[in-house]
Design a protein around this motif. Structure first.
Motif, short mmCIF file in Angstrom:
data_model
loop_
_atom_site.label_atom_id
_atom_site.label_comp_id
_atom_site.label_asym_id
_atom_site.label_seq_id
_atom_site.Cartn_x
_atom_site.Cartn_y
_atom_site.Cartn_z
N PHE A 169 78.03 -16.16 70.87
CA PHE A 169 78.07 -16.82 69.29
C PHE A 169 76.18 -16.54 69.24
CE2 PHE A 169 80.81 -20.47 71.83
CZ PHE A 169 81.57 -20.24 71.36
N VAL A 170 76.07 -16.89 67.71
CA VAL A 170 74.58 -16.40 66.93
C VAL A 170 74.54 -18.34 67.58
CG1 VAL A 170 74.10 -16.77 64.94
CG2 VAL A 170 75.71 -15.13 65.25
N ASN A 171 73.14 -18.00 67.48
CA ASN A 171 72.33 -18.82 68.07
C ASN A 171 72.13 -20.80 67.32
OD1 ASN A 171 70.37 -20.38 70.08
ND2 ASN A 171 68.40 -19.77 68.47
N VAL A 174 74.74 -26.56 65.83
CA VAL A 174 75.91 -26.93 65.71
C VAL A 174 77.59 -26.25 66.15
CG1 VAL A 174 77.45 -26.63 63.73
CG2 VAL A 174 74.76 -27.17 63.80
N MET A 175 77.32 -25.15 66.35
CA MET A 175 78.10 -24.38 67.47
C MET A 175 78.61 -24.58 68.63
SD MET A 175 80.80 -22.19 66.80
CE MET A 175 81.83 -22.30 67.87
N PHE A 176 77.43 -25.17 69.30
CA PHE A 176 77.17 -25.87 70.55
C PHE A 176 78.42 -27.08 70.80
CE2 PHE A 176 72.43 -23.53 71.32
CZ PHE A 176 73.01 -22.14 70.77
N THR A 177 77.62 -27.12 69.99
CA THR A 177 78.59 -28.72 69.35
C THR A 177 79.93 -28.60 69.31
OG1 THR A 177 76.40 -30.23 69.12
CG2 THR A 177 78.87 -31.15 68.41
N GLU A 178 80.22 -27.81 68.80
CA GLU A 178 81.73 -28.09 68.39
C GLU A 178 82.60 -26.78 69.77
OE1 GLU A 178 84.18 -27.62 65.27
OE2 GLU A 178 82.13 -28.73 64.62
N LEU A 266 83.03 -21.03 60.94
CA LEU A 266 81.58 -21.39 61.04
C LEU A 266 80.20 -20.65 60.45
CD1 LEU A 266 81.85 -24.09 63.57
CD2 LEU A 266 81.86 -24.67 61.21
N GLY A 267 80.63 -19.09 60.72
CA GLY A 267 79.80 -18.61 60.54
C GLY A 267 79.11 -17.79 61.46
N PHE A 268 78.94 -17.63 63.29
CA PHE A 268 77.85 -17.99 64.29
C PHE A 268 79.01 -17.38 65.06
CE2 PHE A 268 77.33 -22.67 62.73
CZ PHE A 268 76.08 -22.53 62.79
N TYR A 269 79.90 -16.12 64.53
CA TYR A 269 80.97 -14.91 65.01
C TYR A 269 80.10 -14.16 66.06
CZ TYR A 269 84.03 -12.37 67.14
OH TYR A 269 84.38 -10.89 67.82
N SER A 270 79.55 -13.48 67.26
CA SER A 270 79.70 -12.30 67.31
C SER A 270 80.84 -11.36 68.23
CB SER A 270 78.48 -12.44 68.85
OG SER A 270 78.07 -11.79 69.17
N GLY A 271 81.03 -10.16 68.31
CA GLY A 271 82.18 -9.62 68.46
C GLY A 271 81.34 -9.48 70.19
N TYR A 272 80.39 -9.48 70.37
CA TYR A 272 79.42 -8.99 72.38
C TYR A 272 80.34 -9.73 73.44
CZ TYR A 272 76.87 -7.93 75.89
OH TYR A 272 76.24 -7.84 77.28
N ILE A 273 80.97 -9.40 74.06
CA ILE A 273 81.12 -9.87 75.49
C ILE A 273 80.67 -8.85 76.27
CG2 ILE A 273 83.67 -9.89 76.92
CD1 ILE A 273 85.51 -9.24 73.85
N PHE A 274 79.99 -10.42 77.21
CA PHE A 274 79.03 -10.20 78.34
C PHE A 274 80.41 -9.73 80.21
CE2 PHE A 274 77.04 -11.91 82.17
CZ PHE A 274 75.83 -11.20 82.05
N ALA A 275 80.40 -8.23 79.81
CA ALA A 275 81.51 -7.77 80.75
C ALA A 275 81.47 -8.36 82.35
CB ALA A 275 80.97 -6.31 81.16
N ASN A 276 80.03 -8.28 82.51
CA ASN A 276 79.92 -9.53 83.94
C ASN A 276 81.01 -10.62 84.77
OD1 ASN A 276 77.98 -7.01 83.86
ND2 ASN A 276 76.53 -8.40 85.35
N THR A 277 81.15 -11.44 83.06
CA THR A 277 81.81 -12.77 83.18
C THR A 277 83.48 -12.79 82.58
OG1 THR A 277 79.88 -13.14 81.60
CG2 THR A 277 79.46 -14.64 84.21
#
Length: 319
Positions: A169-171, A174-178, A266-277
């Protein structure tokens, strides 16, 4: 020394400066910034899609003693307020520091357990970590020790089944709470259905200052400057019976999909996926961007024209 930055810059020419690769033809080639440079770049995020890496040369990063460890608190009383501290930490990066902010259900109890590391052997809590320490009832395991000793705090017990899934997520507090609202609902579903179930989440800051490394030859991770500061969010489940596999993985997938949809809204989306996890259903490559994916496919065809590593090699994520 800014070790955290150097660890995250593994694609820097100063660190991973040569790979020896066996291609599908059986040919052994070297890949470095000047020879087979496209293959060298593709291996920075391309996994096993291009060949078998039989050797890689790295520059050793000197690291003496550091400071760190886990601080554990029972209950979620202070959890929501700490989300704003994570946002601040990520946006104001101390390049000597790394944070893995863990919370969830373990042993039938709510826990908050940030894992803190600092590359210098300081004698007091670094300023960047003060918002995560000093809470009443907190068990403080921080210390000055070699890095290998510090990371022992992160090891899980052997002999149990485990799965991890990830999203980015974008830092934003608000998103962390959601995310916590969605995560906690899933946790309640899992722990009420499966005895001995543990389910935790971890927030791992990926600030722009670390993802954009100077003098790097490039990679195909898809982390662009315009993405800004990001936070990788992993959730990890631990349980005992193979009979519960499908249920656990199904609930984790539903959580992931719901969280990503909420981030989009909410506008906090990132398409990055950390492959290790990433779980088996989370292919990281589409999230690297269309241009990067197209380039990786072209490099794959160049070095593996029969597409052996796409069609005949089991495991891993395919292009």
């Amino acid at each position: 020394m800014e070790v955290s930055q150097q660890i995250l810059s593994a694609h820097n020419t100063k660190h991973a400066n040569k790979h020896q690769v066996v291609l599908s033809s059986g040919t052994i080639v070297n890949a470095n910034p000047t020879t087979n440079a496209d293959l060298f770049k593709a291996l920075k995020g391309g996994s096993n899609n291009f060949g078998i890496v039989t050797r890689f040369d790295l520059r050793v990063v000197p690291q003496g003693l550091g400071w760190g460890g886990t601080v554990v608190q029972l209950g979620f009383t202070n959890l929501l307020s700490q989300f704003s501290h994570i946002e601040h930490f990520t946006a104001n990066t101390d390049k000597l520091s790394q944070l893995d902010f863990i919370f969830g259900w373990s042993g039938g109890r709510e826990i908050i357990a940030p894992f803190l590391t600092y590359s210098d052997p300081v004698t007091e809590v670094p300023e960047c970590f003060k918002n995560f320490t000093g809470y009443e009832g907190q068990i403080d395991n921080t210390r000055v020790a070699p890095l290998l000793d510090l990371v022992q705090d992160m090891y899980s017990a052997d002999g149990r089944r485990q799965a991890a899934a990830t999203q980015t997520f974008v830092n934003s507090a608000v998103m962390f709470t959601e995310y916590f609202t969605l995560f906690n609902a899933t946790a309640q579903t899992l722990i009420s259905a499966i005895p001995g179930m543990n389910f935790v989440a971890s927030f791992q800051p990926l600030p722009l200052a670390l993802s954009q490394v100077k003098n790097a030859p490039g990679n195909f991770l898809g982390l662009e400057k315009e993405d800004g500061d990001l936070v990788i969010v992993n959730n990890v489940a631990t349980w005992d019976s193979v009979e519960d596999d499908a249920f656990v993985l199904g609930e984790m997938k539903k959580l992931n999909e719901a969280a990503l949809e909420r981030a989009r809204v909410l506008g906090f989306y990132s398409g990055y996926i950390f492959a290790n996890t990433a779980e088996y259903w989370q292919n990281p490559y589409p999230g690297r961007g269309e241009e990067n994916l197209r380039a990786m496919k072209e490099i794959s065809m160049k070095y593996d024209p029969v597409q052996l590593f796409q069609k005949a090699v089991p495991g891993g994520y395919k292009l």
